[in-house]
Scaffold this motif. Sequence first.
Motif, PDB file in Angstrom:
ATOM      1  N   THR A 305       0.852  -1.187   0.000  1.00 28.90           N
ATOM      2  CA  THR A 305       0.000   0.000   0.000  1.00 28.90           C
ATOM      3  C   THR A 305       0.887   1.236   0.000  1.00 28.90           C
ATOM      4  O   THR A 305       1.692   1.438   0.900  1.00 28.90           O
ATOM      5  N   ARG A 306       0.726   2.029  -1.030  1.00 25.24           N
ATOM      6  CA  ARG A 306       1.563   3.211  -1.186  1.00 25.24           C
ATOM      7  C   ARG A 306       1.077   4.345  -0.283  1.00 25.24           C
ATOM      8  O   ARG A 306      -0.033   4.850  -0.441  1.00 25.24           O
ATOM      9  N   GLY A 307       1.926   4.732   0.646  1.00 24.40           N
ATOM     10  CA  GLY A 307       1.627   5.878   1.491  1.00 24.40           C
ATOM     11  C   GLY A 307       0.497   5.674   2.467  1.00 24.40           C
ATOM     12  O   GLY A 307      -0.087   6.625   2.957  1.00 24.40           O
ATOM     13  N   PHE A 312      -1.277  -4.524   3.194  1.00 21.56           N
ATOM     14  CA  PHE A 312      -2.604  -5.103   3.410  1.00 21.56           C
ATOM     15  C   PHE A 312      -2.570  -6.613   3.169  1.00 21.56           C
ATOM     16  O   PHE A 312      -2.203  -7.071   2.084  1.00 21.56           O
ATOM     17  N   ARG A 313      -2.950  -7.388   4.187  1.00 26.50           N
ATOM     18  CA  ARG A 313      -3.024  -8.850   4.070  1.00 26.50           C
ATOM     19  C   ARG A 313      -4.441  -9.249   3.650  1.00 26.50           C
ATOM     20  O   ARG A 313      -5.344  -9.341   4.465  1.00 26.50           O
ATOM     21  N   GLY A 335     -14.710  -8.333   1.185  1.00 25.01           N
ATOM     22  CA  GLY A 335     -13.394  -7.974   1.691  1.00 25.01           C
ATOM     23  C   GLY A 335     -12.798  -8.997   2.633  1.00 25.01           C
ATOM     24  O   GLY A 335     -11.720  -8.776   3.190  1.00 25.01           O
ATOM     25  N   SER A 336     -13.456 -10.152   2.819  1.00 28.09           N
ATOM     26  CA  SER A 336     -12.952 -11.168   3.751  1.00 28.09           C
ATOM     27  C   SER A 336     -11.792 -11.972   3.174  1.00 28.09           C
ATOM     28  O   SER A 336     -11.102 -12.679   3.894  1.00 28.09           O
ATOM     29  N   ASP A 514     -11.677 -11.062   7.518  1.00 26.36           N
ATOM     30  CA  ASP A 514     -10.436 -10.276   7.499  1.00 26.36           C
ATOM     31  C   ASP A 514      -9.244 -11.089   7.014  1.00 26.36           C
ATOM     32  O   ASP A 514      -8.140 -11.001   7.545  1.00 26.36           O
ATOM     33  N   GLY A 515      -9.470 -11.914   5.991  1.00 29.56           N
ATOM     34  CA  GLY A 515      -8.392 -12.668   5.382  1.00 29.56           C
ATOM     35  C   GLY A 515      -8.059 -13.991   6.035  1.00 29.56           C
ATOM     36  O   GLY A 515      -7.267 -14.772   5.503  1.00 29.56           O
ATOM     37  N   ARG A 516      -8.637 -14.283   7.189  1.00 31.96           N
ATOM     38  CA  ARG A 516      -8.301 -15.499   7.927  1.00 31.96           C
ATOM     39  C   ARG A 516      -9.484 -16.473   7.940  1.00 31.96           C
ATOM     40  O   ARG A 516     -10.639 -16.073   7.840  1.00 31.96           O
TER      41      ARG A 516
END
Length: 551
Positions: A305-307, A312-313, A335-336, A514-516
């Motif tokens: 992520t720029r700046g 982001f995972r 977004g999960s 959240d990615g998990r």
Amino acid sequence: MSPAATPLLSVRDLAVEFGTVDGPVRAVDGVDLDIAAGETVAIVGESGSGKSTTAMAIIGLLASGGSVARGSIELDGNDLTQYSEAKMRQVRGAQIGLVPQDPMSNLNPVAKIGTQVGETLLAHGLATRKDVAAKVVETLERAGLPDAATRATQYPHEFSGGMRQRALIAIGLACNPRLLIADEPTSALDVTVQQTILDQIDRLTTELGTAVLLITHDLGLAAERASRVIVMHRGRVVEQGPAKQILEAPQHPYTRSLVAAAPSVAAVRLRPEEFRGADLGIAGDAPRVRDNIVEISNLTKVYKTRGRGEDFRAVDDVSLAIPRGETVAIVGESGSGKTTTARMLLKVIDPTSGTMTFDGQDVASLKGPALREFRQKVQPIFQDPYSSLNPMFTVERLVEEPLTHYRRGSAKERAARVRQLMDDVALPQSMLRRYPSELSGGQRQRVAIARALALSPDLVVCDEPVSALDVLVQDQILTLLRDLQREYGLSYLFISHDLAVVRLISDYVCVMKDGRLVEAASSEEIFTNPRDAYTRRLLASIPGNELGIAG
């Protein structure tokens, strides 16, 4: 609406026609409906029933060649069918808001989200150049978009499907209209975000007296959110009345067929046999006892992520397996990480770390002929049929394209295969010469499914494959997928936010947040004895559960 109440919107004997080379085609015929201020009325029916055409006639946005052939559309006693286009432009947005169905084709891909919301506010004098930025953020927040200030500076392609739909909802509500036409407003949203958005629409209705005309194929949503339901079939209203009465005791045979086809979390699976085991092959759990066509271990995807601080995972240490000939579903909010996981398995994007094997082969190392073979054995069905189908190709060419690309059979054999696939997905042969723009959303998705099945793959990655379909066609497609799986031993990775559909189709369910991976077990166990609080919250958010109608 009580008999004495004066309706905000009154439609009488509405008929809509479309000009074709073979003469006019009547898409809507003799529709009557009333909506009072602050009331929510739902129109339900299968794809092509005329429900969206009725809504577009009300707001004066019929597709090319369409016209009101007969009838009246009165808003506060003023007949909108007599308005000029210039006068209708003053009505749209200010008095009648619209949340259209397809976010990708209704958002400008080269304009920032904030610019598109701001245009609506400026056009109707609700903001000035000085304060438009602040009002855009306020409008996006009201539609439930997190970190609205940052999101306003992004483009539609940087949003998930659910986020794009929320941006459309923000535009539709921007001017606090007296009537909001919501055409499948939450079809791209997971159940928890769907609940948030619908709660916000309900609050707007209560606070401002805004009426809502809800166009939906989701009977559970109609049962939960509307005071009255109108059932349309082949351009006509076949039944209408109080929502609970219509859906609990339908009188018309067509309405009964809709209710019977609606998936429910309480329903039994499409397969009649008993569940055949509970081991999902998750790393660290019990030893694998099945022949797994796919094994995923410690899969992670990190985006730079720029700046914006930390990376982001999108997917964080996910492990699972897909047993051969069975269906594993991944569920979770927008977004999960569920779609990102599917895209890595399809080798569309590369993982940051972890391993994936297909038929014992390392997916990451596949190149040349091996990769070409993999592409034939693993086929996708994407969520958005409008953006995944080439608009310049006919349906025939779209379905035949993979057969031609991989040089399968002669021209005659390919043509026969295409006709068979059209029959499989319940599309008439007459549609072979049409283009995607000439099809409904549900018809486009069926074309996408036919194309995915053309090569007879071993694994199909289904990313929201029935989210755009009405319940009758949804039921047909789910049954088709089940039958194909049984006949050919197909394996499915099924990505969905619709838990009622997942209950019908899946052997195993993986819940992501959240990615998990927060929970993974047999479908039976997830739906009858969920262990994680997040899973229980997802189940509780499904509309229509209290009536046994969800989907």
